[in-house]
Design an enzyme around this catalytic site. Structure first.
Site, PDB file in Angstrom:
ATOM      1  N   ALA A 147     -26.575  14.654 -63.890  1.00 31.08           N
ATOM      2  CA  ALA A 147     -26.885  14.100 -64.002  1.00 31.08           C
ATOM      3  C   ALA A 147     -27.895  13.752 -65.226  1.00 31.08           C
ATOM      4  O   ALA A 147     -27.805  12.657 -66.051  1.00 31.08           O
ATOM      5  CB  ALA A 147     -28.619  14.280 -62.977  1.00 31.08           C
ATOM      6  N   ASP A 185     -27.574  23.509 -65.353  1.00 31.27           N
ATOM      7  CA  ASP A 185     -27.561  23.488 -63.833  1.00 31.27           C
ATOM      8  C   ASP A 185     -28.624  24.857 -63.847  1.00 31.27           C
ATOM      9  O   ASP A 185     -28.861  25.123 -62.564  1.00 31.27           O
ATOM     10  CB  ASP A 185     -26.983  23.093 -62.842  1.00 31.27           C
ATOM     11  CG  ASP A 185     -25.689  23.814 -62.810  1.00 31.27           C
ATOM     12  OD1 ASP A 185     -25.620  24.645 -63.066  1.00 31.27           O
ATOM     13  OD2 ASP A 185     -25.132  23.454 -61.854  1.00 31.27           O
ATOM     14  N   CYS A 198     -32.080  21.040 -57.885  1.00 32.78           N
ATOM     15  CA  CYS A 198     -31.863  20.280 -57.483  1.00 32.78           C
ATOM     16  C   CYS A 198     -31.546  20.060 -55.787  1.00 32.78           C
ATOM     17  O   CYS A 198     -31.730  19.290 -54.982  1.00 32.78           O
ATOM     18  CB  CYS A 198     -30.674  18.907 -58.184  1.00 32.78           C
ATOM     19  SG  CYS A 198     -30.776  18.665 -59.917  1.00 32.78           S
TER      20      CYS A 198
END
Length: 341
Positions: A36, A127, A185
């Site tokens: 993202a 991440d 996430c």
């Protein structure tokens, strides 16, 4: 230099100007991660005219990415494309005057220096904290400025880092967080607007660094919650550097080590992951967040999470077995999405 007309509105912004645009066009930037944050940052850099963009990512495009990862579309999912390849293809269509390099790889202590030592600036779009701490060490070793960024839920943060001159990630966090203590996430969700805001701030800081207009006050931690509009600016100060093992002593603990070891389990179609930081996980609490990713069951010894096509077994000390693959990089990706390390 690339066409002045293309970048005319950017050049008219006085802090950049013609000289700043020349610096942008000559810049070499590595983007570690193409999710993202990575896709938005990559697109903004390409449109700004960054001369060379290297994109490194280990993952492939999935349907769940399309809600927030702006460079991808349904065709990328159907073609099962690696994220770095799909992103690079889009960037080349956006700006044919720049050079884009795509690398499909899992960044770790053995290869991170190859990807950052010949660039001017590194952008973090990772991440997990394990790889961020490795990146922090590598950038310090090679005196590369980098920009830490993260987003989860409706909350995000950005911190530019200039090795030797500003506090680093280890100054701020101390050490690698224990497995399962950070939301991801996959467990806490994320809304697209915060990833776009955080990436936009990250690229603004990148342009300051490239154009050499950055001020000492810019080296701070910025946090923002798009849902509540809570904004904070945290000045870490150079005092934090005096007690940091990396900044004060030059210890490259994460670059020289293997924070998350992987062992392929022969004949079991599984990979065992062993974190450097041991902990005593609270399975009852973990199960609440992991239930969003699939079925969860646990006892006093272990927790199992079913996230098809994988089964992840997590032990109390943070060790895990990912069943459904023998590829260490893929197992690390599954583990990072669930555990946040």
């Amino acid at each position: 230099m690339q066409s002045d007309e293309r970048y005319s509105r950017q050049i008219r912004f006085s802090p950049i100007g013609a000289e700043g645009q020349r610096r942008i066009s000559g810049s070499r930037i590595a983007l570690i991660g193409a999710g993202a944050l990575g896709t938005v940052s990559a697109e903004l850099l390409a449109r700004a005219g960054a001369g060379f963009i290297r994109i490194v990512d280990r993952d492939f495009v999935e349907t769940s990415n399309l809600q927030r990862q702006s460079l991808y579309d349904e065709d990328d999912v159907r073609r099962n494309l690696p994220k770095s390849e799909a992103a690079a293809a889009k960037l080349r269509r956006i700006n044919s005057g720049i050079q884009v390099e795509s690398i499909v790889d899992d960044v770790n202590p053995s290869n991170v220096e190859d990807y950052i030592q010949d660039v001017d600036l590194v952008l973090d779009a990772l991440d997990n904290f394990e790889t961020r701490f490795v990146l922090n060490d590598a950038c310090a070793k090679h005196s590369r400025a980098w920009i830490y960024a993260a987003a989860v839920g409706s909350y995000g943060l950005v911190m530019p880092i200039m090795p030797g001159k500003s506090p680093c990630l280890r100054c701020m966090l101390g050490s690698l967080p224990a497995p399962g203590t950070s939301p991801t996430c996959d467990t806490a969700g994320v809304i697209g607007s915060i990833t776009h805001i955080v990436a936009s701030i990250q690229v603004a800081e990148a342009l300051k660094l490239v154009c050499r207009t950055v001020e000492p006050a810019d080296f701070c931690l910025l946090t923002y919650d798009v849902w509540t509009h809570a904004f904070k600016r945290l000045e870490l100060g150079t005092d934090a550097m005096a007690s940091c093992p990396l900044c004060a002593e030059g210890r490259l603990d994460y670059l020289n080590g293997t924070p998350l070891r992987t062992v392929t389990l022969c004949g079991r179609n599984a990979v065992q992951l062993i974190p450097a930081v041991k902990t005593d996980l609270n399975f009852a609490e973990m199960s609440k967040s992991l239930s969003a990713s699939g079925g969860v069951q646990f006892n006093e010894f272990l927790l199992k999470c079913f996230t098809p096509p994988y089964e992840v077994t997590i032990f109390r000390d943070g060790r895990a077995i990912v069943r459904g693959t023998e590829e260490a990089g893929l197992a690390r990706a599954v583990y990072s999405k669930l555990i946040g390390v």
